[in-house]
Design a protein around this motif. Structure first.
Motif, PDB file in Angstrom:
ATOM      1  N   CYS A 260       0.722  -0.816  -0.061  1.00 50.79           N
ATOM      2  CA  CYS A 260      -0.245  -0.033   0.320  1.00 50.79           C
ATOM      3  C   CYS A 260       0.717   0.992  -0.152  1.00 50.79           C
ATOM      4  O   CYS A 260       0.548   2.434  -0.720  1.00 50.79           O
ATOM      5  CB  CYS A 260      -0.785   0.017   1.141  1.00 50.79           C
ATOM      6  SG  CYS A 260      -2.204  -1.957   1.537  1.00 50.79           S
ATOM      7  N   CYS A 263       1.582   2.545  -3.685  1.00 48.59           N
ATOM      8  CA  CYS A 263       0.099   2.426  -4.133  1.00 48.59           C
ATOM      9  C   CYS A 263      -0.810   3.624  -5.262  1.00 48.59           C
ATOM     10  O   CYS A 263      -1.042   4.975  -3.975  1.00 48.59           O
ATOM     11  CB  CYS A 263      -0.985   1.796  -3.096  1.00 48.59           C
ATOM     12  SG  CYS A 263      -2.555   1.584  -4.702  1.00 48.59           S
ATOM     13  N   ARG A 267      -9.416   3.741  -9.543  1.00 46.90           N
ATOM     14  CA  ARG A 267     -10.754   2.725  -9.561  1.00 46.90           C
ATOM     15  C   ARG A 267     -11.529   3.543 -10.489  1.00 46.90           C
ATOM     16  O   ARG A 267     -12.118   4.076  -9.685  1.00 46.90           O
ATOM     17  CB  ARG A 267     -10.732   1.768  -8.899  1.00 46.90           C
ATOM     18  CG  ARG A 267      -9.210   0.338  -8.836  1.00 46.90           C
ATOM     19  CD  ARG A 267      -9.511  -0.424  -8.179  1.00 46.90           C
ATOM     20  NE  ARG A 267      -8.207  -1.576  -8.469  1.00 46.90           N
ATOM     21  CZ  ARG A 267      -7.002  -1.350  -7.734  1.00 46.90           C
ATOM     22  NH1 ARG A 267      -7.297  -0.155  -6.755  1.00 46.90           N
ATOM     23  NH2 ARG A 267      -6.040  -1.366  -7.656  1.00 46.90           N
ATOM     24  N   CYS A 277      -9.405   2.715  -3.176  1.00 46.20           N
ATOM     25  CA  CYS A 277      -8.987   1.612  -2.909  1.00 46.20           C
ATOM     26  C   CYS A 277      -9.339  -0.060  -3.478  1.00 46.20           C
ATOM     27  O   CYS A 277     -10.913   0.687  -3.814  1.00 46.20           O
ATOM     28  CB  CYS A 277      -8.582   1.372  -1.604  1.00 46.20           C
ATOM     29  SG  CYS A 277      -8.170  -0.135  -0.816  1.00 46.20           S
ATOM     30  N   LEU A 278      -8.556  -0.568  -3.600  1.00 47.74           N
ATOM     31  CA  LEU A 278      -9.498  -2.040  -4.610  1.00 47.74           C
ATOM     32  C   LEU A 278     -10.607  -2.506  -3.425  1.00 47.74           C
ATOM     33  O   LEU A 278     -12.097  -2.845  -3.670  1.00 47.74           O
ATOM     34  CB  LEU A 278      -8.338  -2.764  -4.392  1.00 47.74           C
ATOM     35  CG  LEU A 278      -8.628  -4.517  -5.154  1.00 47.74           C
ATOM     36  CD1 LEU A 278      -9.747  -4.592  -5.757  1.00 47.74           C
ATOM     37  CD2 LEU A 278      -8.113  -5.489  -5.162  1.00 47.74           C
ATOM     38  N   PHE A 279     -10.261  -2.480  -2.006  1.00 51.66           N
ATOM     39  CA  PHE A 279     -10.691  -2.823  -0.809  1.00 51.66           C
ATOM     40  C   PHE A 279     -11.828  -1.680   0.049  1.00 51.66           C
ATOM     41  O   PHE A 279     -12.503  -1.537   0.662  1.00 51.66           O
ATOM     42  CB  PHE A 279     -10.225  -3.510  -0.161  1.00 51.66           C
ATOM     43  CG  PHE A 279      -9.362  -5.405  -0.266  1.00 51.66           C
ATOM     44  CD1 PHE A 279      -8.076  -4.594  -1.222  1.00 51.66           C
ATOM     45  CD2 PHE A 279      -9.766  -6.129  -0.250  1.00 51.66           C
ATOM     46  CE1 PHE A 279      -6.757  -5.573  -1.849  1.00 51.66           C
ATOM     47  CE2 PHE A 279      -8.261  -7.195  -1.261  1.00 51.66           C
ATOM     48  CZ  PHE A 279      -7.672  -6.758  -1.350  1.00 51.66           C
ATOM     49  N   ASP A 312      -5.937   5.426   1.633  1.00 51.56           N
ATOM     50  CA  ASP A 312      -6.070   4.170   1.710  1.00 51.56           C
ATOM     51  C   ASP A 312      -5.325   3.269   2.004  1.00 51.56           C
ATOM     52  O   ASP A 312      -3.877   3.533   1.711  1.00 51.56           O
ATOM     53  CB  ASP A 312      -6.840   3.593   0.830  1.00 51.56           C
ATOM     54  CG  ASP A 312      -8.021   4.087   0.170  1.00 51.56           C
ATOM     55  OD1 ASP A 312      -8.525   5.425  -0.678  1.00 51.56           O
ATOM     56  OD2 ASP A 312      -9.412   3.999   0.900  1.00 51.56           O
ATOM     57  N   SER A 315      -4.899  -3.613   3.295  1.00 54.52           N
ATOM     58  CA  SER A 315      -3.793  -4.798   3.235  1.00 54.52           C
ATOM     59  C   SER A 315      -3.098  -4.478   4.514  1.00 54.52           C
ATOM     60  O   SER A 315      -2.492  -5.175   4.727  1.00 54.52           O
ATOM     61  CB  SER A 315      -3.387  -4.527   1.725  1.00 54.52           C
ATOM     62  OG  SER A 315      -3.876  -5.554   1.098  1.00 54.52           O
TER      63      SER A 315
HETATM   64  S1  SF4 Z   1      -4.877  -2.475  -0.826  1.00 57.43           S
HETATM   65 FE1  SF4 Z   1      -6.099  -0.526  -1.259  1.00 57.43          FE
HETATM   66  S2  SF4 Z   1      -4.000   1.286  -1.115  1.00 57.43           S
HETATM   67 FE2  SF4 Z   1      -3.524  -1.124  -0.683  1.00 57.43          FE
HETATM   68  S3  SF4 Z   1      -2.601  -1.303  -2.094  1.00 57.43           S
HETATM   69 FE3  SF4 Z   1      -4.128  -2.069  -2.638  1.00 57.43          FE
HETATM   70  S4  SF4 Z   1      -5.628  -0.849  -3.707  1.00 57.43           S
HETATM   71 FE4  SF4 Z   1      -3.630   0.197  -2.845  1.00 57.43          FE
END
Ligand code: SF4
Length: 335
Positions: A260, A263, A267, A277-279, A312, A315
């Motif tokens: 992260c 990152c 998106r 963030c993916l999450f 964010d 992870s």
């Molecule tokens: S968890 Fe979110 S902040 Fe971390 S690398 Fe993945 S997309 Fe980026």
């Protein structure tokens, strides 16, 4: 000057989901028990037009985005996709146009994508053994068709092609050596992905994760590997080269080695929601601005404010409590 977030991370990458539909039902992303016949996919009117996607991409490029990845669902299901790609490659500042596909339609689309200006390609392929592959796409789709698509893409000039393999314990870790052998032979780059708790439907358990260290041990026991230094800030995969010169592999270890801190990814969903963030559990509605008469300056100002206050790092913070959060589905943001 590049726009940075609260942790000093620049905005560099935009992942654009052009459809929430897919012709596969991979259990780690779109389990058919949830995404069944009754599932309500986005109606056409709610999906961003090519003109809207291009306008937003231009504004993101104005804030430093230089790499665009086209995703889905399965992006090749979106009609006239090469026309969108041709429009995006012309945007000032965009230097890298790539796409992630499940390869099922690649056979007949590879040349068109290449002529439209797509520079790189990633194909998701979780196994070579037909039975395992059919089980992992859960729609009984034959692996042969995807392999034909990868060959067609290589003939169309995509090289190297990245091959994304999600590794799930008890499902396909035994396929690792065969996948490595296939990629070495085809000069493709195998990228092994730790199984992730994306979305809120895949029933993720930590015990189903095959950690990067184990993947490296399995492959390294056959072909000695050497770590490579990252090429740029924000590189997702940790890269290793085969000591015998047989190419390289990547490992995307979001669970055991979070990245992260570097990152740089935003998106965009097919219906114009921005996720940082993916999450993430919440997006920001850009479509309402686009269709509500907002000016470019208004939208650019919002993008700047949203990214600037971004914190964010899911992870790094993953825990038993966070796994159950109602996170955005991967099929909406495209990994
Ligand atoms: S968890 Fe979110 S902040 Fe971390 S690398 Fe993945 S997309 Fe980026």
């Amino acid at each position: 000057m590049a726009l940075t977030d609260s942790l000093g991370r620049p905005l560099r990458d935009l992942r654009i989901s052009v459809t929430d539909r897919c012709n596969f039902r991979c259990p780690y992303c779109m389990p058919k028990e949830v995404f069944g016949r009754e599932w309500a996919f986005l109606p056409r009117r709610e999906i961003l037009s090519f003109e809207e996607i291009t306008r937003l991409s231009r504004l993101f490029a104005g804030h430093g985005v230089s790499k665009i990845r086209i995703t889905g669902g399965e992006p090749l299901l979106r009609r006239e996709l090469p026309r969108l790609i041709a429009g995006l490659v012309g945007i000032e500042g965009v230097r890298d146009m790539t796409l992630t596909t499940n390869g099922s339609l690649l056979g007949r689309m590879a040349t068109g994508l290449r002529s439209a200006g797509l520079t790189r390609l990633t194909v998701s392929l979780d196994a070579l053994e037909d039975g395992v592959f059919r089980a992992m796409n859960d729609v009984d789709f034959p692996v042969e068709r995807v392999l034909e698509g990868i060959s067609a893409a290589a003939q169309a000039g995509f090289s190297p092609i990245k091959i994304n393999m999600v590794v799930k314990r008890g499902v396909n870790e035994q396929a690792l050596p065969e996948m490595a052998r296939y990629c070495r032979a085809g000069a493709h780059v195998l990228r092994c992905i730790e199984y992730m708790d994306v979305g809120h439907s895949n029933g993720w358990r930590l015990t189903d994760v095959v950690p990067a260290s184990e993947i490296l041990a399995i492959l390294g026991s056959k072909w000695p590997l050497e770590a490579l230094t990252p090429v740029y800030f924000g590189e997702v995969a940790s890269r290793y080269r085969y000591r015998d010169g047989g190419g390289e592999i990547g490992i995307i270890a979001s669970v055991t080695q979070p990245f992260c801190r570097t990152c740089t990814r935003a998106r965009l969903t097919a219906d114009g929601q921005l996720y940082t963030c993916l999450f993430a559990t919440r997006g920001h509605d850009l479509r309402a601005l686009l269709r509500g008469g907002a000016s470019d300056d208004d939208i650019a100002a919002l993008l700047s404010a949203l990214w600037h206050r971004r914190t964010d790092r899911y992870s790094e913070r993953r825990s038993a409590e966070t796994v159950g959060l109602r996170k955005v589905e991967m099929s909406r943001v495209g990994g």
